[in-house]
Scaffold this active site. Structure first.
Site, mmCIF file in Angstrom:
data_model
loop_
_atom_site.group_PDB
_atom_site.id
_atom_site.type_symbol
_atom_site.label_atom_id
_atom_site.label_comp_id
_atom_site.label_asym_id
_atom_site.label_seq_id
_atom_site.Cartn_x
_atom_site.Cartn_y
_atom_site.Cartn_z
ATOM 1 N N HIS A 1 -4.657 1.940 7.159
ATOM 2 C CA HIS A 1 -3.231 2.178 6.921
ATOM 3 C C HIS A 1 -2.611 2.729 8.202
ATOM 4 O O HIS A 1 -3.291 3.371 9.010
ATOM 5 C CB HIS A 1 -3.016 3.203 5.797
ATOM 6 C CG HIS A 1 -3.407 2.725 4.446
ATOM 7 N ND1 HIS A 1 -4.076 3.517 3.537
ATOM 8 C CD2 HIS A 1 -3.218 1.533 3.831
ATOM 9 C CE1 HIS A 1 -4.284 2.846 2.427
ATOM 10 N NE2 HIS A 1 -3.779 1.641 2.585
ATOM 11 N N CYS B 1 -2.894 11.655 3.540
ATOM 12 C CA CYS B 1 -3.180 10.765 2.407
ATOM 13 C C CYS B 1 -2.895 11.450 1.081
ATOM 14 O O CYS B 1 -2.556 10.802 0.093
ATOM 15 C CB CYS B 1 -4.646 10.327 2.427
ATOM 16 S SG CYS B 1 -5.054 9.078 3.661
ATOM 17 N N GLU C 1 0.811 -1.213 0.000
ATOM 18 C CA GLU C 1 0.000 0.000 0.000
ATOM 19 C C GLU C 1 0.852 1.273 0.000
ATOM 20 O O GLU C 1 0.355 2.369 0.256
ATOM 21 C CB GLU C 1 -0.933 -0.004 1.213
ATOM 22 C CG GLU C 1 -1.896 -1.175 1.244
ATOM 23 C CD GLU C 1 -3.069 -1.015 0.282
ATOM 24 O OE1 GLU C 1 -3.731 0.031 0.330
ATOM 25 O OE2 GLU C 1 -3.303 -1.939 -0.521
#
Length: 446
Positions: free
Chosen positions: A250, A369, A174
């Site tokens: 995450h 993000c 990721e």
């Protein structure tokens, strides 16, 4: 060597919508089906970039992906004209249509993992696009991401590009959302903290029960090997399963680090003390851990507010600024923690700046993000290709570009509109000219 960190923010794409595609992302799931405002989303992102640039932080821009991804639909058996492909997908597989229209590439923390040249044995900065295989809509991104990064960081003497890992569950990667580099300052050799949710091979079987763990240990280890990092430069820590089950998909939703500072929630790591000890053992400068106990901020409040999905930025005087989403003001416990625990504590965080990125937040992505952190030397910054480092002129052109091309209303039902696909291609073709990137999109490559 004058190393400086550049935050490369992703431009929100013209098909920004609320499809609720990310299982385990509470914000994404809870806003499924709402009407989005792509124009507002893109302008909010640009305003954040401009504000940080004006405050003296180096700011870059990464373009959105080509969406809808009609090529992906054709590979899945939908044939005919673009309009026919969209209509069939909307009728027969609406979730697939939503997936190929996702604007999720705006969250460039997932775009890649980056190792600065100061840490790499060959003295080059290294890039590995994340395979993002855990969800179909993000699995579509790595090929274009790799082309974009190779276009911007094209000097082979200074930059090394690696292929995305095999797109299998064992190597689920990721990107930088699960990677933090810690060092006394950017030019000092750093220690790389890789956080994983599960082990594909072996392990003790301790895993989340409600939501999937996306990052594997094996993926993190493979990226570290690609970049030439040794044991003395790396720490691999398991994310706490309770955090994942609370919606922490995450690590950057529960911890953020910069320089020597690691700001983290009590339930961020399965082995909190072991993680801190390993970092201290490897770092040349003292680690400064800033721990937020569950009594101060619950896991629920951390997830809803995205307190830890904030940008932690280093100032010239060694202090730090924390850029938080507006939602942090809406949770009393979180705002009180910021004022009484962080700002009043014995740590370098001296300022909290609030930014409105609500359109992104509703889809599950906060300030952290939206950016990929790349530490570069002065010579490496000079070697960047294209026009991707933000200045007043570029900001003005991008705002005008958004206002020309973006809709101010987009519901999931609108994704089947052939005009939207045409509008998006025209917008992206113009954007690559503005950013001087060359041909990076499938429709430009023929």
């Amino acid at each position: 060597m004058s190393m400086r960190e550049i935050n490369f923010d992703g431009l929100v794409g013209p098909t920004h919508n609320y499809s609720g595609l990310a299982h385990g992302n509470v914000a994404s799931m809870s806003h499924e089906g709402l009407v989005a405002n792509p124009r507002e989303a893109a302008l909010q992102g640009l305003e954040k970039m401009k504000s940080l640039m004006d405050s003296g932080y180096a700011q870059g821009v990464l373009p959105p992906q080509q969406r809808p991804d009609l090529g992906a639909l054709r590979e899945l058996g939908f044939a005919g004209s673009d309009a026919r492909v969209l209509a069939r997908a909307a009728d027969e597989a609406p979730q697939l249509l939503r997936a190929v229209c996702s604007a999720s590439s705006m969250w460039t923390a997932n775009a890649a993992t980056v190792t600065p040249s100061v840490d790499a044995p060959d003295g080059r900065a290294h890039f590995t696009p994340a395979n993002l295989q855990s969800s179909f809509h993000r699995y579509l991104e790595p090929t274009t991401t790799g082309r974009v990064l190779a276009s911007i960081f094209a000097d082979e003497a200074r930059f090394a590009h690696h292929p995305a890992l095999p797109a299998t569950p064992a190597f689920s990667d990721e990107g930088a959302a699960n990677h933090t580099r810690l060092a006394g300052e950017h030019g000092e050799p750093g220690v790389h903290l890789y956080v994983y949710g599960r082990q594909a091979f072996g392990g003790d079987g301790v895993a989340p029960r409600r939501y999937p763990a996306r990052q594997t240990l094996e993926a993190s280890q493979a990226v570290a090997r690609q970049h030439g990092l040794g044991d003395a430069q790396t720490v691999f820590a398991q994310q706490h399963p309770e955090a994942i089950d609370a919606g922490v998909f995450h690590n950057d939703v529960i911890a953020v680090g910069n320089g020597p500072v690691l700001l983290y929630h009590e339930v961020a790591f399965r082995d909190e003390q072991g993680t801190l000890d390993a970092l201290r053992e490897r770092m040349a400068s003292p680690l400064i851990p800033v721990r937020v106990p569950v009594e101060a901020v619950s896991l629920e409040d951390a997830v809803v507010s995205y307190l830890f999905n904030s940008q932690l930025l280093t100032n010239p005087d060694g202090t730090m600024t924390l850029v938080v989403p507006g939602e942090c003001q809406e949770r009393e416990a979180v705002w009180r923690c910021l004022q009484d625990h962080l700002l009043a504590g014995h740590n370098p965080i001296s300022e909290v700046v609030v930014k409105d990125v609500k359109q992104s937040m509703r889809n599950g992505g906060g300030p952290a993000c939206l950016r990929l952190r790349v530490a570069l030397s002065e010579a490496e910054r000079a070697a960047i290709s294209g026009r991707v480092l933000l200045d007043d002129a570029l900001h003005g052109e991008l705002v005008a570009w958004v206002e020309r091309h973006y809709r101010d209303r987009l519901a999931p039902a609108d994704l089947a509109d052939p005009a939207l696909a045409s509008e998006t291609l025209a917008a992206l073709d113009e954007l690559t000219g503005i950013l001087r990137l060359g041909s990076v999109y499938p429709f430009q490559l023929g």
